[in-house]
Design an enzyme around this catalytic site. Sequence first.
Site, PDB file in Angstrom:
ATOM      1  N   HIS A 294      32.735  46.984  33.447  1.00 17.85           N
ATOM      2  CA  HIS A 294      31.745  46.239  34.254  1.00 17.85           C
ATOM      3  C   HIS A 294      30.338  46.798  34.045  1.00 17.85           C
ATOM      4  O   HIS A 294      29.460  46.596  34.894  1.00 17.85           O
ATOM      5  CB  HIS A 294      32.018  46.343  35.773  1.00 17.85           C
ATOM      6  CG  HIS A 294      33.232  45.612  36.259  1.00 17.85           C
ATOM      7  ND1 HIS A 294      33.933  46.005  37.372  1.00 17.85           N
ATOM      8  CD2 HIS A 294      33.850  44.505  35.791  1.00 17.85           C
ATOM      9  CE1 HIS A 294      34.953  45.182  37.571  1.00 17.85           C
ATOM     10  NE2 HIS A 294      34.928  44.262  36.629  1.00 17.85           N
TER      11      HIS A 294
ATOM     12  N   GLY B  33      31.507  41.445  47.260  1.00 16.43           N
ATOM     13  CA  GLY B  33      30.290  42.153  47.681  1.00 16.43           C
ATOM     14  C   GLY B  33      29.187  41.197  48.113  1.00 16.43           C
ATOM     15  O   GLY B  33      28.426  41.482  49.045  1.00 16.43           O
TER      16      GLY B  33
ATOM     17  N   LYS C 127      35.017  31.372  28.207  1.00 16.97           N
ATOM     18  CA  LYS C 127      33.959  30.976  29.142  1.00 16.97           C
ATOM     19  C   LYS C 127      32.661  30.981  28.362  1.00 16.97           C
ATOM     20  O   LYS C 127      32.440  31.868  27.533  1.00 16.97           O
ATOM     21  CB  LYS C 127      33.828  32.033  30.252  1.00 16.97           C
ATOM     22  CG  LYS C 127      34.649  31.734  31.482  1.00 16.97           C
ATOM     23  CD  LYS C 127      34.129  32.552  32.641  1.00 16.97           C
ATOM     24  CE  LYS C 127      35.115  33.640  32.991  1.00 16.97           C
ATOM     25  NZ  LYS C 127      34.705  34.583  33.992  1.00 16.97           N
TER      26      LYS C 127
ATOM     27  N   GLY D 266      31.822  38.717  43.706  1.00 16.28           N
ATOM     28  CA  GLY D 266      32.373  37.757  44.678  1.00 16.28           C
ATOM     29  C   GLY D 266      32.532  38.295  46.086  1.00 16.28           C
ATOM     30  O   GLY D 266      32.035  37.693  47.045  1.00 16.28           O
TER      31      GLY D 266
ATOM     32  N   ARG E  38      45.215  45.039  40.983  1.00 14.36           N
ATOM     33  CA  ARG E  38      45.375  46.391  40.408  1.00 14.36           C
ATOM     34  C   ARG E  38      45.370  47.462  41.495  1.00 14.36           C
ATOM     35  O   ARG E  38      44.616  47.359  42.464  1.00 14.36           O
ATOM     36  CB  ARG E  38      44.241  46.690  39.420  1.00 14.36           C
ATOM     37  CG  ARG E  38      44.316  45.879  38.163  1.00 14.36           C
ATOM     38  CD  ARG E  38      43.087  46.078  37.287  1.00 14.36           C
ATOM     39  NE  ARG E  38      42.466  44.802  37.001  1.00 14.36           N
ATOM     40  CZ  ARG E  38      41.218  44.635  36.570  1.00 14.36           C
ATOM     41  NH1 ARG E  38      40.447  45.683  36.356  1.00 14.36           N
ATOM     42  NH2 ARG E  38      40.746  43.441  36.351  1.00 14.36           N
TER      43      ARG E  38
ATOM     44  N   ARG F 247      30.628  38.815  24.923  1.00 12.70           N
ATOM     45  CA  ARG F 247      31.026  39.906  25.820  1.00 12.70           C
ATOM     46  C   ARG F 247      32.235  40.619  25.222  1.00 12.70           C
ATOM     47  O   ARG F 247      33.213  39.987  24.841  1.00 12.70           O
ATOM     48  CB  ARG F 247      31.409  39.337  27.177  1.00 12.70           C
ATOM     49  CG  ARG F 247      31.911  40.417  28.092  1.00 12.70           C
ATOM     50  CD  ARG F 247      32.627  39.871  29.285  1.00 12.70           C
ATOM     51  NE  ARG F 247      33.158  40.972  30.061  1.00 12.70           N
ATOM     52  CZ  ARG F 247      34.334  40.947  30.660  1.00 12.70           C
ATOM     53  NH1 ARG F 247      35.113  39.887  30.560  1.00 12.70           N
ATOM     54  NH2 ARG F 247      34.746  41.970  31.355  1.00 12.70           N
TER      55      ARG F 247
ATOM     56  N   LEU G 203      32.272  44.375  43.609  1.00 10.79           N
ATOM     57  CA  LEU G 203      33.543  44.049  44.257  1.00 10.79           C
ATOM     58  C   LEU G 203      33.891  42.589  43.982  1.00 10.79           C
ATOM     59  O   LEU G 203      33.452  41.686  44.697  1.00 10.79           O
ATOM     60  CB  LEU G 203      33.436  44.297  45.772  1.00 10.79           C
ATOM     61  CG  LEU G 203      32.879  45.673  46.187  1.00 10.79           C
ATOM     62  CD1 LEU G 203      32.700  45.739  47.703  1.00 10.79           C
ATOM     63  CD2 LEU G 203      33.792  46.796  45.716  1.00 10.79           C
TER      64      LEU G 203
ATOM     65  N   ASN H 230      32.412  34.403  26.328  1.00  6.85           N
ATOM     66  CA  ASN H 230      33.317  35.420  26.879  1.00  6.85           C
ATOM     67  C   ASN H 230      34.743  34.945  26.618  1.00  6.85           C
ATOM     68  O   ASN H 230      35.266  34.112  27.346  1.00  6.85           O
ATOM     69  CB  ASN H 230      33.034  35.551  28.386  1.00  6.85           C
ATOM     70  CG  ASN H 230      33.877  36.622  29.037  1.00  6.85           C
ATOM     71  OD1 ASN H 230      34.774  37.192  28.405  1.00  6.85           O
ATOM     72  ND2 ASN H 230      33.607  36.894  30.296  1.00  6.85           N
TER      73      ASN H 230
ATOM     74  N   GLU I  36      26.294  38.420  34.948  1.00  5.02           N
ATOM     75  CA  GLU I  36      26.655  39.092  33.698  1.00  5.02           C
ATOM     76  C   GLU I  36      26.221  38.275  32.475  1.00  5.02           C
ATOM     77  O   GLU I  36      25.822  38.835  31.471  1.00  5.02           O
ATOM     78  CB  GLU I  36      28.159  39.352  33.671  1.00  5.02           C
ATOM     79  CG  GLU I  36      28.526  40.506  34.602  1.00  5.02           C
ATOM     80  CD  GLU I  36      30.021  40.737  34.741  1.00  5.02           C
ATOM     81  OE1 GLU I  36      30.665  39.947  35.452  1.00  5.02           O
ATOM     82  OE2 GLU I  36      30.538  41.683  34.150  1.00  5.02           O
TER      83      GLU I  36
HETATM   84  P1  AMP Z   1      34.580  37.531  41.296  1.00  3.04           P
HETATM   85  O1  AMP Z   1      35.652  38.187  40.478  1.00  3.04           O
HETATM   86  O2  AMP Z   1      33.284  38.247  41.275  1.00  3.04           O
HETATM   87  O3  AMP Z   1      34.449  36.057  41.044  1.00  3.04           O
HETATM   88  O4  AMP Z   1      35.080  37.634  42.842  1.00  3.04           O
HETATM   89  C1  AMP Z   1      36.268  37.051  43.276  1.00  3.04           C
HETATM   90  C2  AMP Z   1      36.592  37.560  44.667  1.00  3.04           C
HETATM   91  O5  AMP Z   1      35.524  37.218  45.565  1.00  3.04           O
HETATM   92  C3  AMP Z   1      37.865  36.957  45.249  1.00  3.04           C
HETATM   93  O6  AMP Z   1      38.655  37.968  45.845  1.00  3.04           O
HETATM   94  C4  AMP Z   1      37.327  36.032  46.321  1.00  3.04           C
HETATM   95  O7  AMP Z   1      38.233  35.896  47.399  1.00  3.04           O
HETATM   96  C5  AMP Z   1      36.101  36.789  46.786  1.00  3.04           C
HETATM   97  N1  AMP Z   1      35.226  35.934  47.572  1.00  3.04           N
HETATM   98  C6  AMP Z   1      34.499  34.868  47.170  1.00  3.04           C
HETATM   99  N2  AMP Z   1      33.879  34.300  48.234  1.00  3.04           N
HETATM  100  C7  AMP Z   1      34.227  35.021  49.330  1.00  3.04           C
HETATM  101  C8  AMP Z   1      33.925  34.942  50.731  1.00  3.04           C
HETATM  102  N3  AMP Z   1      33.138  33.997  51.223  1.00  3.04           N
HETATM  103  N4  AMP Z   1      34.475  35.889  51.546  1.00  3.04           N
HETATM  104  C9  AMP Z   1      35.281  36.840  51.077  1.00  3.04           C
HETATM  105  N5  AMP Z   1      35.600  36.965  49.765  1.00  3.04           N
HETATM  106  C10 AMP Z   1      35.092  36.066  48.911  1.00  3.04           C
END
Ligand code: AMP
Length: 397
Positions: A179, A333, A16, A331, A238, A90, A206, A9, A385
């Site tokens: 996504h 969700g 990555k 992250g 965003r 990707r 999310l 990626n 992913e």
């Molecule tokens: P991702 O882009 O899927 O890696 O998600 C990143 C987002 O997930 C960031 O806003 C992080 O703050 C959020 N995140 C990760 N762990 C937690 C948690 N335990 N509680 C709330 N948000 C989280």
Amino acid sequence: MSQTVLVINSGSSSVKYQLIDPESGHAIAKGLAERIGEPEGHIQHRYSQKAVDLNEPLPDHGVALTEILRLFDEVGPALADADIVAVGHRIVQGGRYFDGPALIDDRVRNLIDELSTLAPLHNPAHLKGIDVARRLLPNVPHVAVFDTAFFQSLPPEAATYALDREIAEKYSVRRYGAHGTSHQYVSKRVSTILGARDLKQIVLHLGNGASASAIVGDKAIDTSMGLTPLEGLVMGTRTGDIDPAVVFHLERVAGMSVDEVDTLFNKKSGLKGLTGDNDMRGVREMAKSGDPEARKRARVALNIYVNRILKYIGSFTAEMGGVDVITFTAGIGENDIDLRREVCEQLVPFGVVLDEEANNQRVSEPITISKRGSSVRVMVVPTNEELAIAKQALTLV
Ligand code: AMP
């Protein structure tokens, strides 16, 4: 070692990667090269219990990938023995050309290049990764897996903006989504787990970027992201949905250029613009802090975030004529228990009953967080992913 896929990626200044066993889903090795093109580059390579850090300038993607391949040889696993059957790349924008993965040859490469106008930050970076990887690993098939492919099934009413038809056609202005690899992977897992093929699903991805999709059976019928990943839900930096007239207004009253507004909407808005912090964990902390002003700012941001999700759940439910499953992933969700509760509380009038105990768990496996008797099943399904890309790449080799 069983057959493996190397997933790459490439971002504008990063690469990555993961070496995956697509059968078991196990990531045998993974890493990240970052700050490519800056004076101080960095690569972290993880294999088995080892994490090796390399700090040295990485002038371009070629040097970065050469160093990554060297780390495989030095730290392991040796790629020559890894039985790599494909390299999966990707790609953010596949435009109208790709509704599934594609073996990369010169024609496919040129189409990805042509689509750079629709994804100026991403497609050119992916191409750099593709060119170098094809040169360094010439004997393995390289497969492009597109973020937009899953949404090529959107019906015209979901894919088309109410814009002058000729202009839209001439400049390829339509809703492509993003996504898609995650939405497809998660919705498929839900169908498999529930043993049902004709579900009406809403998937809420999310993360730092965020998007929602409406899926009937195995086809996406709507999604929140549009021409670019700016449309839709509130994200880390965003705006998500915003009246386009804000652009004209800022140009007229603040003298901002189009590029300045682009940066404002994509990099300085969302949670960051509302609270100063783009990270949901930071916003949650702020909502509990001793500073009443900061607390209020964070609370308003969280309410806007939840509200936007509810708008999409409502409209997608109406579009599909109902919904069987709502799934949280990525992250936020997967980890933010409070957010899931806040969303579900607003759905109580529609018969959604959250199982608080199930919702309070943090697990790495899919779970149901609604009670038996809830009008809609609510689930948490971790996305992956890289594994989805590896599996898609395998379908072509
Ligand atoms: P991702 O882009 O899927 O890696 O998600 C990143 C987002 O997930 C960031 O806003 C992080 O703050 C959020 N995140 C990760 N762990 C937690 C948690 N335990 N509680 C709330 N948000 C989280």
